[in-house]
Design a protein around this motif. Structure first.
Motif, PDB file in Angstrom:
ATOM      1  N   ALA A   1      -5.757  -1.912   4.220  1.00  0.00           N
ATOM      2  CA  ALA A   1      -4.698  -0.898   4.300  1.00  0.00           C
ATOM      3  C   ALA A   1      -5.244   0.423   4.826  1.00  0.00           C
ATOM      4  CB  ALA A   1      -4.064  -0.698   2.923  1.00  0.00           C
TER       5      ALA A   1
ATOM      6  N   HIS B   1      -4.668   2.479   8.741  1.00  0.00           N
ATOM      7  CA  HIS B   1      -3.967   3.771   8.685  1.00  0.00           C
ATOM      8  C   HIS B   1      -4.049   4.465  10.044  1.00  0.00           C
ATOM      9  CE1 HIS B   1      -2.445   7.547   7.212  1.00  0.00           C
ATOM     10  NE2 HIS B   1      -2.380   7.105   5.977  1.00  0.00           N
ATOM     11  N   LYS B   2      -2.922   4.727  10.657  1.00  0.00           N
ATOM     12  CA  LYS B   2      -2.899   5.232  12.029  1.00  0.00           C
ATOM     13  C   LYS B   2      -3.261   6.711  12.128  1.00  0.00           C
ATOM     14  CE  LYS B   2       0.500   1.852  13.620  1.00  0.00           C
ATOM     15  NZ  LYS B   2       1.850   1.650  14.223  1.00  0.00           N
TER      16      LYS B   2
ATOM     17  N   ILE C   1      -4.186   9.213   3.140  1.00  0.00           N
ATOM     18  CA  ILE C   1      -4.084   7.793   2.798  1.00  0.00           C
ATOM     19  C   ILE C   1      -3.032   7.564   1.719  1.00  0.00           C
ATOM     20  CG2 ILE C   1      -6.474   7.350   3.472  1.00  0.00           C
ATOM     21  CD1 ILE C   1      -7.225   7.185   0.557  1.00  0.00           C
TER      22      ILE C   1
ATOM     23  N   GLU D   1      -0.220   8.963   1.604  1.00  0.00           N
ATOM     24  CA  GLU D   1       1.105   8.967   2.221  1.00  0.00           C
ATOM     25  C   GLU D   1       1.575   7.552   2.527  1.00  0.00           C
ATOM     26  OE1 GLU D   1       0.822  11.297   5.716  1.00  0.00           O
ATOM     27  OE2 GLU D   1       0.841  13.226   4.681  1.00  0.00           O
ATOM     28  N   ASP D   2       0.641   6.617   2.581  1.00  0.00           N
ATOM     29  CA  ASP D   2       0.951   5.236   2.945  1.00  0.00           C
ATOM     30  C   ASP D   2       1.531   4.489   1.750  1.00  0.00           C
ATOM     31  OD1 ASP D   2       0.044   2.225   3.205  1.00  0.00           O
ATOM     32  OD2 ASP D   2       0.056   3.048   5.238  1.00  0.00           O
ATOM     33  N   ASP D   3       2.687   3.880   1.927  1.00  0.00           N
ATOM     34  CA  ASP D   3       3.362   3.188   0.823  1.00  0.00           C
ATOM     35  C   ASP D   3       2.527   2.036   0.285  1.00  0.00           C
ATOM     36  OD1 ASP D   3       5.506   4.894   1.055  1.00  0.00           O
ATOM     37  OD2 ASP D   3       6.652   3.550   2.373  1.00  0.00           O
TER      38      ASP D   3
END
Length: 641
Positions: A243, A247-248, A346, A348-350
């Protein structure tokens, strides 16, 4: 010193201190209710002491209803004493939580928060607030608006972020025994002649010998499978690792580093939630090597309150005032903010929030500091190596680490014979005081420092070139500044060292050649201006006077420490600096000497100084390296490279 707006915005950081007038609430002590996760023995804990052992007091109080974090003040009298402890209810604590107050050997007290769980029980989510007694002060209960660092800024916070360091009391001997036992069960070799302990001259907790050790004797052999490395984390914590790597918003070049930090932070969170459990079985449900839970507990027990990153968050103005004109304080602030900015990104990522719903910025920062100060280079990437990383640093190490490719193990062998009770030390490398301080939080006495270094933001040199382009030597300086913007990424540093050409200098000289600018002359002017700032520092006047005396006697010598006047307030007898002021002084003198070396080397290469015997010794070698690079660069250009 001046910074362009882009750099200033990236470096800017704002503190919001959560301070208000406390309202007194009397909190009588209550009997300590043992929890399975907590090590306690009826309210007191016995701590081993090299001198006369004594029992250190420990008691628990409950946060009363109506208490306000950061405002309500609690008072309690520890046992049969004639003073009362006072502590402001820590941020993050709530009514019903327990505060564990524990005395340390030096007389200070620490407060830990045991948060009440949804089922009414209190779990050992340990957070430390350090202070002196009486009364203790919650010095780390500061709400800090963390700086953005090098990463893209996350969404604007609605309120300041409170960041905690987690530092529980651990049984160092017990944890070491568990690590050794489980490491051996996983195929490691750990010599029976090693124990945790402290010995002169460092007197810092490390590894000491219990019996004589022969030269060449193997002491440690740790297989790669139990290292905390990119390979093991990718295999054993794939959901979290994948994950983060996907992460972009995190640059591709930093995803491995960020994923390893996130996995290490998760190990610290696991240790925090289970601190005190003495069973190897807890690791199996996590698909961990059985050594990891105990090793994670040891990592959690590391106290980073004195590390520059944490000091820069809590005491920014003080640190900057002590270190100016050095950039090291601002560098620490930037890097701490960088870690926090990454954590915010990081989270912020669900998917990541689902994997680590209880992630904490403080634990992520601690994980970053663990990796920064303890990791080793291995064929599988940078890694934390259990047991080996308990070794302290020495400029004259007694053991040597290597990698056995055939068995895929990290091996430590004795370089010389050791007596019983002697500490075994490795070397962290031939680093200067500035590099040691920014990485590990300590410095060496100047006479032991193997090289001198200086660093600042590369954009400072770019700005200097832009503002000095009208000088006779500054033709095409504007083009050079623009070219440097392409050569150096955002927040990159201009790094100098006394022993040779750095990549920073090579990039500047290549940019100068491509733009037709005399980059060596511009660099010399910039370095001379920075050197002048150090010369005006009042704190540096005694060592600078000593340096002048040393060079009057021997022009090529920079050994200012041998020419210190007895009346000068400079201590040269400590193994490591005992105060922040001494650390700053030694760091700034390293930077001053490095800048002096570069001014003299550039003068020699530019033909402005004809007498090598009047220059510092490293300047002579650096000037020859400059001439060699100039020739190499010209040959490359002639060949069309």
């Amino acid at each position: 010193f001046w910074l362009p707006d882009a750099c200033r915005q990236a470096l800017a950081a704002f503190f919001t201190m959560a301070v208000s007038v406390p309202t007194a609430v009397v909190a009588p002590p209550r009997p300590h209710a043992p929890v399975v996760e907590e090590r306690a023995d009826g309210g007191q804990v016995v701590v081993s002491n090299p001198g006369q052992p004594r029992q250190l007091k420990r008691l628990t109080i409950e946060v009363p209803p109506g208490a306000k974090p950061g405002e309500t003040q609690l008072r309690v009298t520890p046992g049969d004493t004639d003073f009362s402890l006072q502590i402001v209810v820590p941020h993050g604590a709530a009514a019903g939580d327990r505060l564990v107050l524990a005395e340390s050997n030096d007389g200070d007290w620490a407060c830990r928060v045991l948060q009440r769980q949804s089922d009414g029980s209190t779990g050992p989510r340990v957070r430390q607030f350090a202070g002196s007694a009486p009364p203790p002060q919650p010095s780390v209960a500061s709400a800090v608006e963390a700086p953005p660092g090098r990463m893209p800024s996350p969404a604007t916070r609605e309120r300041p972020m409170t960041i905690f360091l987690t530092h529980p009391e651990i049984d160092d001997d017990g944890v070491y025994d568990d690590i050794v036992k489980t490491a051996r069960a996983s195929g490691s070799f750990v010599s029976d002649k090693l124990r945790r302990g402290a010995a002169p001259p460092l007197k810092v907790l490390g590894l000491i010998t219990t019996e004589e050790i022969a030269e060449g004797e193997e002491l440690l052999r740790i297989p790669a499978g139990i290292h905390v490395s990119p390979a093991t984390c990718r295999q054993l914590m794939p959901e979290l690792w994948n994950a983060v790597e996907a992460h972009k918003r995190i640059s591709e070049s930093r995803r491995t580093e960020t994923a390893l930090t996130a996995c290490t932070a998760e190990l610290l969170r696991f240790a925090s939630a289970h601190q005190g459990l003495r069973s190897a079985t807890v690791g199996r449900c996590w698909r961990m090597p059985t050594v990891w839970p105990f090793y994670s507990e040891a990592l959690l027990g590391e106290n980073f309150e004195s590390h520059p990153y944490w000091k820069a968050l809590c005491h920014r103005d003080m640190l900057r005032a002590v270190f100016e004109p050095s950039c090291e304080a601002e560098h620490a602030r930037t890097m701490a903010g960088d870690s926090i900015a990454i954590w915010e990104l990081i989270m912020e990522d669900d998917i990541i929030r689902e994997i680590i719903p209880d992630g904490e910025a403080g634990l992520f920062l601690q994980a970053k500091l663990c990796l920064l100060s303890r990791e080793f280079g291995t064929p599988h990437g940078s890694a934390l190596v259990p047991v080996v990383d308990f070794c302290n640093h020495s400029e004259n190490p007694g053991v040597h680490q290597s990698w056995d490719l055939q068995t895929d193990t990290f091996v430590v062998k004795a370089l010389r014979a050791h007596k019983a009770g002697e500490e075994i030390c490795i070397t962290y490398g031939r680093h200067s005081c500035p590099i040691l301080w920014r990485t590990y939080g300590f410095v060496l006495p100047p006479r032991q420092e193997p090289r001198w270094t200086f660093a600042c933001q590369a954009c400072e040199f770019q700005h200097w070139c832009s503002t000095n382009k009208d000088d006779c030597e500054g033709a095409h300086a504007g083009e050079l500044a623009a070219a440097l913007g392409e050569s150096f990424p955002v927040m990159a540093e201009l790094q100098l060292e006394s022993e040779g050409l750095t990549d920073s200098i090579r990039a500047i000289l290549r940019a100068g050649k491509s733009t037709g600018c005399n980059a060596e002359a511009m660099l010399r002017g910039f370095v001379a201006d920075r050197l002048e700032l150090y010369g005006k520092d009042l704190r540096l006047q005694p060592p600078l006077a000593a340096l002048r005396r040393a060079r009057n006697a021997e022009p090529q010598s920079g050994a200012w420490w041998d020419a210190v006047d007895e009346e000068d307030p400079i201590s040269m007898d400590q193994v490591s600096a005992g105060s922040l002021e001494e650390q700053a002084l030694w760091i700034k003198m390293s930077e001053y000497l490095c800048l002096t070396v570069h001014v003299e080397a550039l003068d020699l290469s530019l033909g402005r100084h004809a007498r090598e015997e009047l220059c510092l010794e490293p300047a002579v070698g650096l000037s020859r390296a400059l001439l060699d690079f100039r020739k190499e660069r010209d040959e490359e250009q002639a060949a069309g490279k």
